[in-house]
Motif scaffolding. Structure first.
Motif, PDB file in Angstrom:
ATOM      1  N   PRO A  81      -2.397  -1.015  -6.259  1.00 22.91           N
ATOM      2  CA  PRO A  81      -1.399  -0.225  -5.547  1.00 22.91           C
ATOM      3  C   PRO A  81      -0.635  -1.037  -4.504  1.00 22.91           C
ATOM      4  O   PRO A  81      -1.043  -2.135  -4.126  1.00 22.91           O
ATOM      5  CB  PRO A  81      -2.235   0.856  -4.868  1.00 22.91           C
ATOM      6  CG  PRO A  81      -3.569   0.236  -4.684  1.00 22.91           C
ATOM      7  CD  PRO A  81      -3.762  -0.713  -5.820  1.00 22.91           C
ATOM      8  N   GLN A  82       0.467  -0.461  -4.073  1.00 23.40           N
ATOM      9  CA  GLN A  82       1.301  -1.120  -3.070  1.00 23.40           C
ATOM     10  C   GLN A  82       0.603  -1.120  -1.714  1.00 23.40           C
ATOM     11  O   GLN A  82       0.689  -2.084  -0.966  1.00 23.40           O
ATOM     12  CB  GLN A  82       2.630  -0.358  -2.970  1.00 23.40           C
ATOM     13  CG  GLN A  82       3.606  -0.936  -1.974  1.00 23.40           C
ATOM     14  CD  GLN A  82       4.971  -0.266  -2.075  1.00 23.40           C
ATOM     15  OE1 GLN A  82       5.143   0.733  -2.769  1.00 23.40           O
ATOM     16  NE2 GLN A  82       5.935  -0.809  -1.382  1.00 23.40           N
ATOM     17  N   GLU A  83      -0.069  -0.008  -1.405  1.00 28.36           N
ATOM     18  CA  GLU A  83      -0.707   0.078  -0.092  1.00 28.36           C
ATOM     19  C   GLU A  83      -2.222   0.053  -0.222  1.00 28.36           C
ATOM     20  O   GLU A  83      -2.773   0.526  -1.209  1.00 28.36           O
ATOM     21  CB  GLU A  83      -0.242   1.351   0.616  1.00 28.36           C
ATOM     22  CG  GLU A  83       1.136   1.137   1.210  1.00 28.36           C
ATOM     23  CD  GLU A  83       1.743   2.407   1.751  1.00 28.36           C
ATOM     24  OE1 GLU A  83       1.020   3.144   2.427  1.00 28.36           O
ATOM     25  OE2 GLU A  83       2.925   2.644   1.472  1.00 28.36           O
ATOM     26  N   LYS A 134       9.946   3.142  -7.963  1.00 25.00           N
ATOM     27  CA  LYS A 134       8.959   2.304  -8.669  1.00 25.00           C
ATOM     28  C   LYS A 134       7.530   2.827  -8.480  1.00 25.00           C
ATOM     29  O   LYS A 134       6.786   3.008  -9.448  1.00 25.00           O
ATOM     30  CB  LYS A 134       9.036   0.848  -8.160  1.00 25.00           C
ATOM     31  CG  LYS A 134      10.421   0.231  -8.292  1.00 25.00           C
ATOM     32  CD  LYS A 134      10.453  -1.188  -7.759  1.00 25.00           C
ATOM     33  CE  LYS A 134      10.211  -1.334  -6.266  1.00 25.00           C
ATOM     34  NZ  LYS A 134      11.242  -0.762  -5.396  1.00 25.00           N
ATOM     35  N   THR A 135       7.175   3.062  -7.224  1.00 23.66           N
ATOM     36  CA  THR A 135       5.810   3.533  -6.949  1.00 23.66           C
ATOM     37  C   THR A 135       5.577   4.912  -7.551  1.00 23.66           C
ATOM     38  O   THR A 135       4.480   5.227  -8.008  1.00 23.66           O
ATOM     39  CB  THR A 135       5.566   3.537  -5.424  1.00 23.66           C
ATOM     40  OG1 THR A 135       5.751   2.209  -4.943  1.00 23.66           O
ATOM     41  CG2 THR A 135       4.154   3.995  -5.089  1.00 23.66           C
ATOM     42  N   THR A 136       6.624   5.728  -7.573  1.00 19.80           N
ATOM     43  CA  THR A 136       6.497   7.051  -8.183  1.00 19.80           C
ATOM     44  C   THR A 136       6.168   6.932  -9.673  1.00 19.80           C
ATOM     45  O   THR A 136       5.307   7.649 -10.194  1.00 19.80           O
ATOM     46  CB  THR A 136       7.800   7.850  -7.978  1.00 19.80           C
ATOM     47  OG1 THR A 136       8.070   7.925  -6.571  1.00 19.80           O
ATOM     48  CG2 THR A 136       7.688   9.246  -8.557  1.00 19.80           C
ATOM     49  N   LEU A 155       0.874  -3.832 -11.380  1.00 23.15           N
ATOM     50  CA  LEU A 155       0.766  -4.262  -9.981  1.00 23.15           C
ATOM     51  C   LEU A 155       2.004  -3.825  -9.213  1.00 23.15           C
ATOM     52  O   LEU A 155       3.138  -4.138  -9.612  1.00 23.15           O
ATOM     53  CB  LEU A 155       0.630  -5.783  -9.889  1.00 23.15           C
ATOM     54  CG  LEU A 155      -0.524  -6.409 -10.676  1.00 23.15           C
ATOM     55  CD1 LEU A 155      -0.005  -7.078 -11.930  1.00 23.15           C
ATOM     56  CD2 LEU A 155      -1.272  -7.420  -9.830  1.00 23.15           C
ATOM     57  N   ASP A 156       1.784  -3.088  -8.131  1.00 22.87           N
ATOM     58  CA  ASP A 156       2.903  -2.587  -7.332  1.00 22.87           C
ATOM     59  C   ASP A 156       3.114  -3.536  -6.147  1.00 22.87           C
ATOM     60  O   ASP A 156       2.359  -3.514  -5.178  1.00 22.87           O
ATOM     61  CB  ASP A 156       2.585  -1.166  -6.834  1.00 22.87           C
ATOM     62  CG  ASP A 156       3.839  -0.413  -6.427  1.00 22.87           C
ATOM     63  OD1 ASP A 156       4.909  -1.051  -6.339  1.00 22.87           O
ATOM     64  OD2 ASP A 156       3.735   0.812  -6.191  1.00 22.87           O
ATOM     65  N   GLU A 157       4.103  -4.380  -6.260  1.00 18.54           N
ATOM     66  CA  GLU A 157       4.420  -5.389  -5.247  1.00 18.54           C
ATOM     67  C   GLU A 157       3.213  -6.204  -4.805  1.00 18.54           C
ATOM     68  O   GLU A 157       2.845  -6.206  -3.630  1.00 18.54           O
ATOM     69  CB  GLU A 157       5.083  -4.726  -4.039  1.00 18.54           C
ATOM     70  CG  GLU A 157       6.447  -4.211  -4.414  1.00 18.54           C
ATOM     71  CD  GLU A 157       7.179  -3.616  -3.243  1.00 18.54           C
ATOM     72  OE1 GLU A 157       7.041  -4.135  -2.138  1.00 18.54           O
ATOM     73  OE2 GLU A 157       7.885  -2.624  -3.473  1.00 18.54           O
ATOM     74  N   PRO A 158       2.619  -6.933  -5.757  1.00 15.99           N
ATOM     75  CA  PRO A 158       1.398  -7.663  -5.440  1.00 15.99           C
ATOM     76  C   PRO A 158       1.610  -8.779  -4.428  1.00 15.99           C
ATOM     77  O   PRO A 158       0.672  -9.171  -3.753  1.00 15.99           O
ATOM     78  CB  PRO A 158       0.970  -8.248  -6.789  1.00 15.99           C
ATOM     79  CG  PRO A 158       2.222  -8.321  -7.587  1.00 15.99           C
ATOM     80  CD  PRO A 158       3.039  -7.150  -7.149  1.00 15.99           C
TER      81      PRO A 158
HETATM   82 MG   LIG Z   1       6.910   1.300  -3.816  1.00 14.38          MG
END
Ligand SMILES: [Mg+2]
Ligand SMILES: Nc1ncnc2c1ncn2[C@@H]1O[C@H](COP(=O)(O)OP(=O)(O)OP(=O)(O)O)[C@@H](O)[C@H]1O
Lengths: 257, 306
Positions: free
Chosen positions: B84-86, B44-46, B160-163
């Motif tokens: 982002p996720q992080e 997903k993040t990729t 949104l990556d895992e908000p």
């Molecule tokens: Mg991810």
């Protein structure tokens, strides 16, 4: 992106950079002043009085241009390398990479930041030097030109260092093992006239030697090198380093996976 | 109908040889609220990295509002906001400066930038914190700061990556409300999540990704319709007969031990009936719980199908 948007983006980067080194002024602006003051007191004043003349000038007068140059070089380099690396380290470089800011604006923004710190420290050192010796500048335009170009060269070099750096060690290796020796052997403290012929030729391979001497020429009116050569060298360095930085940014080396 | 984002046969092999994406094709329509669901390491993040140019693709194509991201860099980036996720802002900067700087990167003049900055910091409940260093924010506040930062240039597409990872229930609800409101006003939203509940609450369409491949791409409704079986574990006070048979359609039983058993209910079979049959056979149920969450079931079912 429209030109005025690019200008806003450029200003944003520069302001952010200036804010960064001003916020940590105790690490960025104070140490060079202390170091340079010690140089003035010890080499200029105490040892210098024994040495007498160097290259036709009082030893104190002789080393002032070199010391100013040294602080500009070190601080331009160190600002860009540590700032860009910490953007990588904290991942805040991603803020820039996802935005529409073109690569050359990113690069020139960081370079301007490096120049701002280099020149700020250079100015502080110059003022400090005035307490120890009378400074009169023979060729002001040339002096300013050479200091600006030198600051650009070392900001660009710091940028390349940061692109390849993967750890905090990597950002101090080049300054310690390459930059400092080149500066010390670049004629800050002595005239190359004192060197045996072989070492004089070796000095001629050190680009910093040309920069220091041209700057000294601007201030004192005397130099060990050909001034035109020096500007040519500066120009070539800027073109080569700038193109390399743009190429690295485009490839995403060290910043995109 | 406008396509907000279109991925065509996207592939990514990382420098260390990891094949993170094995040909991802996906269209998300303008105005959609789209979920990208998948387990850890699914890719997903990729995908988001490639869309936002933080990751160099190995092959394939990304179009944002019909423009390729690698040729129309400026237009596509202006349309895109990414959370982002992080955490990826400087921990030493003040909250307000982080948002203002981002606005500057997008070329917003100062006055407009500070209006937007105030608007979104207020919306995300961070205005009181504007002068604090970002390091001193709580985890949930940091996430909200990244949302405010992504919105400052008012993009048409928000990813949104895992908000809501690591965000408490109350805050999660208020984020859901906020995102729904954004979507109602016309912003296309894509979010990644591990929680089916979240996707179910918010999204109209969904893609499930596993091991770099899309294994399902459908509307939320039709996905939920497939998800009509539930497994319960029942505990009985009395010994359960070895040959327990309820003789009901759509119900299967599995005896775990002398005092507990599993019941799988499919379709719209009523559970009441199950209890009354058990009662007839002398089994007194004293507790009942859901065995798996539905997401797990869904994954297992889809992985079996593949
Ligand atoms: Mg991810
Ligand atoms: N920079 C990288 N270098 C090498 N491999 C990577 C890199 N980033 C991700 N990967 C690998 O690519 C695969 C997909 O990772 P990705 O981060 O896209 O998953 P994800 O679906 O976002 O997972 P999560 O739900 O845990 O966030 C994983 O196997 C991961 O280890």
């Amino acid at each position: 992106m429209f030109a005025n948007h690019k200008l806003i983006a450029f200003e944003t980067i520069v302001i952010k950079e200036v804010r960064r080194f001003s916020r940590i002024w105790l690490q960025t602006l104070v140490p060079p002043v202390i170091m340079i003051t010690l140089y003035f007191v010890i080499f200029g004043n105490m040892v210098g009085r024994r040495i007498g003349e160097m290259g036709g000038f009082q030893y104190m007068e002789f080393i002032v241009p070199g010391l100013i140059m040294m602080s500009v070089i070190q601080n331009s380099y160190s600002n860009v390398v540590s700032s860009f690396f910490s953007h990588k380290f904290q991942r805040s470089i991603e803020e820039l990479l996802v935005s529409p800011v073109p690569n050359y604006v990113i690069l020139t923004g960081f370079i301007a930041g490096g120049m701002a710190r280099g020149l700020a420290v250079g100015a502080i050192v110059t003022v400090t030097a005035m307490f120890f010796t009378d400074l009169s500048i023979q060729y002001p335009l040339l002096t300013i030109a050479v200091i600006l170009l030198t600051s650009i060269v070392f900001s660009l070099a710091g940028f390349i260092n940061a692109v390849f750096a993967n750890s905090f060690d990597d950002i101090s290796i080049i300054p310690t093992f390459v930059l400092t020796p080149l500066i010390y052997l670049g004629g800050v403290f002595y005239s190359s006239q004192l060197l045996p012929p072989f070492w004089r030729i070796v000095s001629g391979l050190n680009p910093i030697f040309y920069m220091v001497n041209t700057f000294r020429y601007g201030i004192l009116g005397s130099s060990d090198v050909n001034i035109y050569w020096a500007f040519l060298i500066l120009g070539v360095f800027i073109v080569v380093l700038y193109s390399s930085c743009i190429w690295l940014l485009r490839r995403g080396t060290g910043i995109r996976s | 109908m406008t396509i907000a984002i279109s991925l065509k046969d996207l592939r990514k092999v990382y420098a260390n040889g990891t094949e993170a994406l094995k040909g991802i094709s996906l269209d998300v329509e303008q105005g959609d609220f789209f979920a990208l669901l998948g387990p850890n390491g699914a890719g997903k993040t990729t995908i988001i990295g490639i869309i936002s140019t933080l990751v160099n693709k190995t092959a394939g194509n990304v179009e944002v509002f019909d423009k390729r991201v690698d040729t129309h860099i400026y237009e596509t980036k202006l349309d895109l906001g990414v959370v982002p996720q992080e955490i990826n802002f400087s921990q030493f900067e003040k909250v307000q400066d982080i948002v203002m700087t981002q606005a500057g990167y997008y070329g917003l003049p100062r006055k407009l930038a500070s209006q937007r900055c105030e608007k979104y910091l207020r919306k995300l409940g961070l205005w009181e914190k504007r002068s604090e260093r970002s390091r001193s924010l709580s985890g949930g506040m940091k996430r909200r700061l990244m949302i405010a930062r992504a919105l400052v240039h008012e993009p048409r597409l928000l990813i949104l990556d895992e908000p809501t990872a690591g965000v408490d229930i109350e805050l999660r609800r208020s984020m859901w409300e906020f995102l729904t409101e954004m979507n109602n006003k016309g912003t296309t939203i894509i979010l990644t999540t591990h929680y089916l509940e979240e996707a179910e609450q918010l999204c109209r369409n969904i893609a499930i990704i596993d091991d770099g491949e899309i294994i399902e791409n459908t509307s939320m409704k039709s996905l939920l319709a497939d998800l009509d079986s539930q497994v319960f574990i029942l505990d009985s006070a009395t010994e359960i007969p070895a040959q327990l048979n309820l003789d009901l359609p759509n119900i299967s039983l599995y005896r775990i031990d002398g005092h507990s058993f599993e019941v799988t209910v499919t379709g719209d079979q009523s559970i009441n009936e199950v209890f009354s049959r058990l009662d007839q056979q002398g089994v007194k149920v004293n507790s009942m719980r859901n065995k798996t969450n539905r997401l797990e079931q869904l994954f297992l079912a889809r992985l079996r199908d593949n």
